[in-house]
Write a protein that holds these residues in place. Structure first.
Motif, short mmCIF file in Angstrom:
data_model
loop_
_atom_site.label_atom_id
_atom_site.label_comp_id
_atom_site.label_asym_id
_atom_site.label_seq_id
_atom_site.Cartn_x
_atom_site.Cartn_y
_atom_site.Cartn_z
N GLY A 1 13.23 1.23 -1.95
CA GLY A 1 12.05 1.77 -2.38
C GLY A 1 11.12 0.75 -2.98
O GLY A 1 10.99 0.41 -4.07
N ARG A 2 10.30 0.28 -2.07
CA ARG A 2 9.60 -0.97 -2.41
C ARG A 2 7.87 0.05 -2.19
O ARG A 2 7.67 0.30 -1.17
N PHE A 3 7.40 0.06 -3.48
CA PHE A 3 6.20 0.75 -3.36
C PHE A 3 5.02 -0.04 -3.81
O PHE A 3 4.87 -0.89 -4.41
N ALA A 4 3.90 0.20 -3.04
CA ALA A 4 2.45 -0.39 -3.15
C ALA A 4 1.54 0.40 -4.06
O ALA A 4 1.49 1.42 -4.11
N ALA A 5 0.80 -0.45 -4.65
CA ALA A 5 -0.18 0.10 -5.62
C ALA A 5 -1.00 0.87 -4.70
O ALA A 5 -1.45 0.45 -3.56
N ASN A 6 -1.59 2.26 -5.36
CA ASN A 6 -2.55 2.82 -4.59
C ASN A 6 -1.97 3.70 -3.55
O ASN A 6 -2.72 4.16 -2.51
N LYS A 7 -0.62 3.64 -3.09
CA LYS A 7 0.01 4.22 -2.03
C LYS A 7 1.17 5.34 -2.55
O LYS A 7 1.59 5.24 -3.72
N THR A 8 1.57 6.27 -1.72
CA THR A 8 2.66 7.21 -2.17
C THR A 8 3.95 6.57 -2.15
O THR A 8 4.05 5.47 -1.64
N PHE A 9 4.87 7.02 -2.78
CA PHE A 9 6.45 6.67 -2.82
C PHE A 9 7.04 6.85 -1.85
O PHE A 9 6.95 7.97 -1.30
N TYR B 1 12.49 10.01 1.40
CA TYR B 1 11.94 10.99 0.32
C TYR B 1 10.67 10.52 0.15
O TYR B 1 10.42 9.16 -0.49
N VAL B 2 9.70 11.14 0.06
CA VAL B 2 8.39 10.92 0.19
C VAL B 2 7.39 11.82 -0.85
O VAL B 2 7.82 12.83 -0.96
N SER B 3 6.48 11.14 -1.80
CA SER B 3 6.03 11.90 -2.68
C SER B 3 4.67 12.44 -1.97
O SER B 3 4.33 12.09 -0.90
N THR B 4 4.14 13.39 -2.46
CA THR B 4 2.52 13.89 -2.10
C THR B 4 1.60 12.92 -2.19
O THR B 4 1.84 12.07 -3.12
N ASP B 5 0.43 13.28 -1.99
CA ASP B 5 -0.86 12.66 -2.08
C ASP B 5 -1.45 12.55 -3.32
O ASP B 5 -2.04 11.62 -3.97
N SER B 6 -0.68 13.59 -4.41
CA SER B 6 -1.17 13.63 -5.77
C SER B 6 -0.49 12.61 -6.36
O SER B 6 -0.66 12.29 -7.63
N LEU B 7 0.65 12.09 -6.02
CA LEU B 7 1.42 10.99 -6.86
C LEU B 7 1.29 9.59 -5.84
O LEU B 7 2.03 9.36 -5.05
N LYS B 8 0.57 8.66 -6.48
CA LYS B 8 0.59 7.52 -6.09
C LYS B 8 0.47 6.48 -7.21
O LYS B 8 0.44 6.53 -8.34
N GLY C 1 24.60 -1.48 -8.70
CA GLY C 1 24.20 -0.47 -7.61
C GLY C 1 23.47 -1.43 -6.57
O GLY C 1 23.59 -2.59 -6.75
N LEU C 2 23.14 -0.91 -5.39
CA LEU C 2 22.61 -1.40 -4.21
C LEU C 2 21.25 -1.15 -3.74
O LEU C 2 21.09 0.15 -4.03
N GLY C 3 20.44 -1.94 -3.60
CA GLY C 3 19.23 -1.66 -3.30
C GLY C 3 18.07 -2.13 -3.99
O GLY C 3 18.42 -3.00 -5.07
N ILE C 4 16.96 -1.69 -3.90
CA ILE C 4 15.87 -2.17 -4.71
C ILE C 4 14.85 -0.96 -4.91
O ILE C 4 14.67 -0.16 -4.06
N PHE C 5 14.37 -0.86 -6.20
CA PHE C 5 12.99 -0.11 -6.37
C PHE C 5 11.96 -1.11 -7.04
O PHE C 5 12.35 -1.37 -8.32
N ALA C 6 10.94 -1.48 -6.55
CA ALA C 6 10.05 -2.44 -7.33
C ALA C 6 8.81 -2.31 -6.26
O ALA C 6 8.52 -1.89 -5.23
N GLY C 7 7.69 -2.51 -7.37
CA GLY C 7 6.27 -2.62 -6.71
C GLY C 7 5.50 -3.97 -6.69
O GLY C 7 5.80 -4.89 -7.01
N TYR C 8 4.57 -3.47 -5.85
CA TYR C 8 3.61 -4.88 -5.41
C TYR C 8 2.01 -4.44 -5.27
O TYR C 8 1.99 -3.09 -5.03
#
Length: 307
Positions: free
Chosen positions: A42-50, A97-104, A291-298
């Motif tokens: 789960g690498r998430f970008a600013a102003n984008k959905t998860f 698994y994707v968030s809606t446009d209301s969650l960025k 655990g295995l994997g990543i959850f990180a923002g950029y």
């Protein structure tokens, strides 16, 4: 006496071999009891959905073992107060698994991930990270040049660093048509702010910290020879290269760093320089860091170069 000693050693080896043959003659190896691990990406970008991808690990001892998508999971994004912002929905049974446009993801905010699944009953997978800020004044520019009589792409970057100490920048160039990262070369080999992890001769990412230019501007030039044909007129409009300047969280910085080191370790397997490298993960299994994997923002500024 020496001959007797040597004979006894040979006899011992023969007996050990016979013992192993006897024990394994009718042995049927059963890999079905090997527990698969949950991998979270789960690498998430600013102003984008998860977008959170869930897969299983594969058993390298079992040739029939495969990486599988994980459906029917509970995937939630929480804020710093522990309030659930949204439970993500799976997209087309693909384990994504994707968030809606209301969650960025808003830059500067910290987000917490929580994942559970019946196949890992009693285990809660958690992680936390945030997306840093990036200045709108930062610039990426390109120029088509020749190095050693071969075409190359020169990338010029102006980092307009904000007054946030410990900003961490990562640069990469993706050859979109091939789905791989290009090898990079720094113009100034004496550049003090740039770090290269893994393969020093052909890195795919450049790492910078703002310790020496916090709150000011920084220029950086680098090159890539990959993906640039000798005659661009023959492939006009077919080649797409994306150049990315990312201000990354500490978690993503550690993850990318370990990927570079892991790729070098894979290249040197069997040599005297090889060593085991574990890819960084901030995923916790019921509060434990294993655990295995990543959850990180950029946060990212990108430029698409088409030839």
């Amino acid at each position: 006496m020496f001959r007797t000693f040597r004979f006894n050693n040979v006899l011992l080896l023969l007996l050990c071999g016979l013992f192993l043959i006897t024990c394994t003659k009718d042995l049927n190896l059963d890999f079905s009891n090997t527990d698969k691990k949950l991998i979270i990406n789960g690498r998430f970008a600013a102003n984008k959905t998860f977008k959170i991808a869930l897969t299983t690990s594969r058993n390298i001892l079992d040739p029939e073992s495969k990486i599988e998508r994980v459906s029917d999971a509970y995937v939630a994004i929480k804020n710093d107060e522990g309030k659930i912002l949204e439970v993500l929905q799976e997209y087309n049974n693909l384990g994504l698994y994707v968030s809606t446009d209301s969650l960025k993801a808003y830059q500067g905010n910290t987000y917490h991930l929580e994942v559970t699944h019946p196949n890992w009953s009693g285990t809660v997978f958690t992680a936390s990270s945030s997306a840093p800020e990036i200045s709108n004044m930062s610039i990426i520019d390109t120029n088509h040049v020749f190095i050693d009589n071969a075409p190359a792409l020169k990338v010029g970057v102006l980092i307009d660093d904000l007054h946030n100490l410990n900003d961490k920048y990562v640069f990469e160039v993706e050859l979109k048509e091939k789905g791989v990262l290009a090898q990079l070369m720094i113009e100034n080999p004496d550049e003090k702010d740039v770090k290269i992890f893994g393969d020093k001769m052909s890195p795919t990412r450049l790492f910078l910290g703002d310790a020496n230019f916090n709150g000011s501007q920084k220029n950086l030039d680098f090159f890539t020879k990959q993906g640039i044909p000798n005659d661009t007129s023959q492939v006009a409009g077919k080649g797409i290269t994306e150049i990315r300047m990312m201000n990354v969280s500490q978690e993503l910085y550690n993850y990318y760093k370990s990927l570079e080191e892991y790729q070098l370790a894979q290249k040197t397997i069997g040599s005297g320089n090889s060593s085991a490298v574990r890819v960084f993960s901030n995923i916790k299994r019921s509060g434990v860091d294993n655990g295995l994997g990543i959850f990180a923002g950029y946060n990212v500024k990108s430029l698409t170069y088409t030839y």
